[in-house]
Design a protein around this motif. Sequence first.
Motif, PDB file in Angstrom:
ATOM      1  N   VAL A  35       0.857  -1.176   0.000  1.00 53.39           N
ATOM      2  CA  VAL A  35       0.000   0.000   0.000  1.00 53.39           C
ATOM      3  C   VAL A  35       0.894   1.226   0.000  1.00 53.39           C
ATOM      4  O   VAL A  35       1.808   1.336   0.817  1.00 53.39           O
ATOM      5  CB  VAL A  35      -0.932   0.007   1.239  1.00 53.39           C
ATOM      6  N   ALA A  36       0.621   2.147  -0.927  1.00 52.50           N
ATOM      7  CA  ALA A  36       1.370   3.394  -1.026  1.00 52.50           C
ATOM      8  C   ALA A  36       0.476   4.530  -0.538  1.00 52.50           C
ATOM      9  O   ALA A  36      -0.599   4.777  -1.100  1.00 52.50           O
ATOM     10  CB  ALA A  36       1.803   3.639  -2.468  1.00 52.50           C
ATOM     11  N   ASP A  37       0.909   5.198   0.521  1.00 52.34           N
ATOM     12  CA  ASP A  37       0.151   6.313   1.081  1.00 52.34           C
ATOM     13  C   ASP A  37       0.278   7.527   0.177  1.00 52.34           C
ATOM     14  O   ASP A  37       1.256   7.677  -0.552  1.00 52.34           O
ATOM     15  CB  ASP A  37       0.682   6.631   2.484  1.00 52.34           C
ATOM     16  N   GLY A  38      -0.706   8.394   0.222  1.00 56.04           N
ATOM     17  CA  GLY A  38      -0.684   9.624  -0.549  1.00 56.04           C
ATOM     18  C   GLY A  38      -2.090  10.070  -0.852  1.00 56.04           C
ATOM     19  O   GLY A  38      -3.062   9.496  -0.377  1.00 56.04           O
ATOM     20  N   GLU A  39      -2.210  11.102  -1.651  1.00 54.48           N
ATOM     21  CA  GLU A  39      -3.512  11.623  -2.080  1.00 54.48           C
ATOM     22  C   GLU A  39      -3.567  11.560  -3.590  1.00 54.48           C
ATOM     23  O   GLU A  39      -3.082  12.453  -4.264  1.00 54.48           O
ATOM     24  CB  GLU A  39      -3.705  13.055  -1.573  1.00 54.48           C
ATOM     25  N   GLY A  64      -4.177   7.355  -2.349  1.00 58.80           N
ATOM     26  CA  GLY A  64      -3.372   6.198  -1.996  1.00 58.80           C
ATOM     27  C   GLY A  64      -3.565   5.104  -3.035  1.00 58.80           C
ATOM     28  O   GLY A  64      -4.521   5.137  -3.820  1.00 58.80           O
ATOM     29  N   TYR A  65      -2.635   4.163  -3.052  1.00 55.89           N
ATOM     30  CA  TYR A  65      -2.706   3.074  -4.033  1.00 55.89           C
ATOM     31  C   TYR A  65      -2.414   1.733  -3.368  1.00 55.89           C
ATOM     32  O   TYR A  65      -1.682   1.669  -2.378  1.00 55.89           O
ATOM     33  CB  TYR A  65      -1.671   3.289  -5.154  1.00 55.89           C
ATOM     34  N   CYS A  72     -11.561   0.151  -4.223  1.00 56.87           N
ATOM     35  CA  CYS A  72     -10.536   0.651  -5.141  1.00 56.87           C
ATOM     36  C   CYS A  72     -11.020   0.642  -6.590  1.00 56.87           C
ATOM     37  O   CYS A  72     -11.924  -0.106  -6.947  1.00 56.87           O
ATOM     38  CB  CYS A  72      -9.298  -0.239  -5.057  1.00 56.87           C
ATOM     39  N   GLU A 114      -6.331   2.404  -7.335  1.00 55.19           N
ATOM     40  CA  GLU A 114      -6.434   3.643  -6.581  1.00 55.19           C
ATOM     41  C   GLU A 114      -7.434   3.444  -5.456  1.00 55.19           C
ATOM     42  O   GLU A 114      -8.548   2.961  -5.680  1.00 55.19           O
ATOM     43  CB  GLU A 114      -6.891   4.786  -7.479  1.00 55.19           C
ATOM     44  N   VAL A 156     -12.083   3.638   2.468  1.00 58.29           N
ATOM     45  CA  VAL A 156     -11.471   2.732   3.445  1.00 58.29           C
ATOM     46  C   VAL A 156     -12.446   2.499   4.593  1.00 58.29           C
ATOM     47  O   VAL A 156     -13.035   3.450   5.109  1.00 58.29           O
ATOM     48  CB  VAL A 156     -10.138   3.294   3.998  1.00 58.29           C
TER      49      VAL A 156
END
Length: 172
Positions: free
Chosen positions: A51-55, A57-58, A129, A148, A152
Amino acid sequence: MTIHGDHPFLPPENERSPVRRFRGRLPSPVGLWTTAHEGERAGLTVSSMLVADGEPGYVLGLIDPDSDLWETLRKARTAVVALLGEPHRQLADAFGYVAPAPGGPFRLIDWTDTDWGPAPAGAITWAGCTLVDPDPPEVGWAVQVQLEIVHVELAADDVPALVHRRGRYVTI
């Protein structure tokens, strides 16, 4: 009939891929990826993911291109990624197609239909996603799927995480 402690399809040690054995020594989260399209459900246990955090996330995962999950996910373009815990070993094996599931693995627990596909009902953390690219690159034996994260759901009770290492489940 004899029951063995080893996996029945495990090749002899000298025939096993050293890269796979290297990867097997890394603890990997156990996720359940599910999707649905036109009434057809598909799911697969996935431990090659991160899981890649961010705005936004992916979620990135390696998926068998011949799996029912991938075929259905390409059509649906949405998926649920659920994080499995200690109580879900049987579910992980059923969706990994290494344990029997009479009537199919979707009959083992209750499901909630969401905008992203079927989500396990109850206290399981999951993400809804959308598929980023229906033609992802091939990586080794798999396709590198990028999802994407749109939504959650965090479980209220944190159960010990199910991890796959050296062909076995452990919890942390």
